[in-house]
Scaffold this active site. Sequence first.
Site, short mmCIF file in Angstrom:
data_model
loop_
_atom_site.label_atom_id
_atom_site.label_comp_id
_atom_site.label_asym_id
_atom_site.label_seq_id
_atom_site.Cartn_x
_atom_site.Cartn_y
_atom_site.Cartn_z
N GLY A 1 -5.67 8.28 16.33
CA GLY A 1 -5.55 8.79 17.69
C GLY A 1 -4.79 7.86 18.61
O GLY A 1 -3.85 7.16 18.20
N SER A 2 -5.24 7.78 19.85
CA SER A 2 -4.48 7.07 20.89
C SER A 2 -4.46 5.56 20.72
O SER A 2 -3.74 4.88 21.46
CB SER A 2 -5.04 7.42 22.27
OG SER A 2 -4.81 8.79 22.56
N THR A 3 -5.22 5.01 19.77
CA THR A 3 -5.10 3.57 19.52
C THR A 3 -3.72 3.22 18.97
O THR A 3 -3.35 2.04 18.93
CB THR A 3 -6.18 3.09 18.53
OG1 THR A 3 -6.06 3.81 17.30
CG2 THR A 3 -7.57 3.28 19.12
#
Length: 581
Positions: free
Chosen positions: A294-296
């Site tokens: 995801g957004s990591t």
Amino acid sequence: MTDSEIRKPPARWRPFLILASLTASVLTIGAWLVSLHVQQRDFLQEAGDDRTIRSIELVANRGLITDRNGEPLAVSTPVQSIWVNPGKLIADSGSIHLLAWHLELDSNEFMEKIKDNASREFLYVKRRLSPDEAKAVLELNIDHVYAQQEFQRFYPHGEVTAHLIGFSDIDDVGQEGLELTYDKWLRGVPGRRRVMKDPRGNLIRELDIIQTAEPGNDLALSIDFRLQNLAYRALKAEFITRHAKAASAVVLDVQTGEVLAMVNQPSYNPHNRANLVDFSVMRNRAVTDVYEPGSTIKPFSIMAALESGRFEPDSIIETSPGWMMVGFNEVRDLFNYGTLTLGKIITKSSNVGISKVAFEIGPEAIRDVLQRVGFGEVAGTGFPGEQDGILPNHRRWSRIETATFSFGYGLAASPLQIAGAYSVIADDGIRKPVSLLRLDQATLSELPRQQSVSPAIARRVRGMLETVVDRKRGGSADEANIPFYQVAGKTGTAHVVGEFGYEDNLHNSLFAGMVPASNPKIVVVVVINEPKGDEHYGGQVAAPVFADIASGAMRILNIPPDLGLAVSSVITDNQMSGAAD
């Protein structure tokens, strides 16, 4: 004088015959004795020794496993195992029943076992008894019943270190975890000794050592048990509170690449595995399981944008109206963030913004950065089942693949890989090997250190990550803050793939961060799989666990506070409200 009164004189040869017979007997016995003592001496001595002198194995002690400070994590304790000669014991049914009763065995089953192995000379009856328990058995004085010394593995900290250490089997052979990885290193070399026993098999005396048993080598891990215990308790509390499917956390030393803590939920008791139904609880998910991060991933997409030369930290990207169509697919932000700088894309975690950046620089540039920081490659710890994840390399990238790739979909990584990648940001762009073993200074000096990203870009991205935990600058993960320390990190919330595609109501919640941000010492990655309830964003679920672990680590490692120091930040402060993942 009658004839009957006349007696013949005794024959003179009879005494000589008797004497000759006796002499012959003596000579025969003498010759036989000479034969036994001279001609057959060696054979008879060997035959006698075979019946009274035995060579028995000396069991070697398995090596000790400790944490980096010498705290025992796996030790071997002496035990006794009871064995019998079933070929000889089978004739004594009374002793068989007595032995079964004393060892709490089913008498009929034990009798059948003796019969089935009647052609053998060795059969274990019950293993790993305490010395006192074995002594009580031997004091029954049952013929053909013996005790043999062995070692039993003991794990002082049970489920706290179970996934990392693993366990060995009843023969003291490593089966899981580092017990399996370093089995040859830990396993000793058995010795042998000669002993004299009486006809019942009882030990009379020890004669000599034929070969000395060599104990196994000790193994010092990189783990700091104080941090391990802290991380385990923090993760377990959140796992239970959120009714999650699973959870993992990794703490990494930025300077050395050593893993200071690695924990998972659910866990298990390595001493009692008989009732395990779901064997997946034995997986070290931090190493063996991979997820879409995801957004990591967004900080690495920003790295690629800065490396391209087409963007600066204050470059402007328009994200209104908070969504856009990419072919037949929609890319959406949580809110309409309007006009954002490149840095604010990280602060707000804008999918629309990072997608537009990816369209400009191309997916290959992002993939190149991800590969340089360790995605798509095994970390190299040697842990059983370690995964390399998924880093796609399409010949042709569609626009939707490019967009989703830039915010962490279409690839997969383990929590350990994510931690290793974030350590590159923390250490000014330097990538180093990850280790589960304690490294001395000599070893550290020989390890490869690769400048994967320029120091300036790594520091700029780190400055952007500081805003994520600062609500005053629009960040949404203020629950990752810890008192007196500047934190830099990134949230992630990824939908879970179900039977018919991505599930709307199933998520993995992530937070990856470093502290102190001015000079990072540790990286902490937390993954909560499929939390239940109304909250599922990384900033809500994973960030608080990060804060608990990081704050405790600062105290345990005695790292001085940095809050209030001049922490470099290259982001234009564009105050905006809202929330992100």
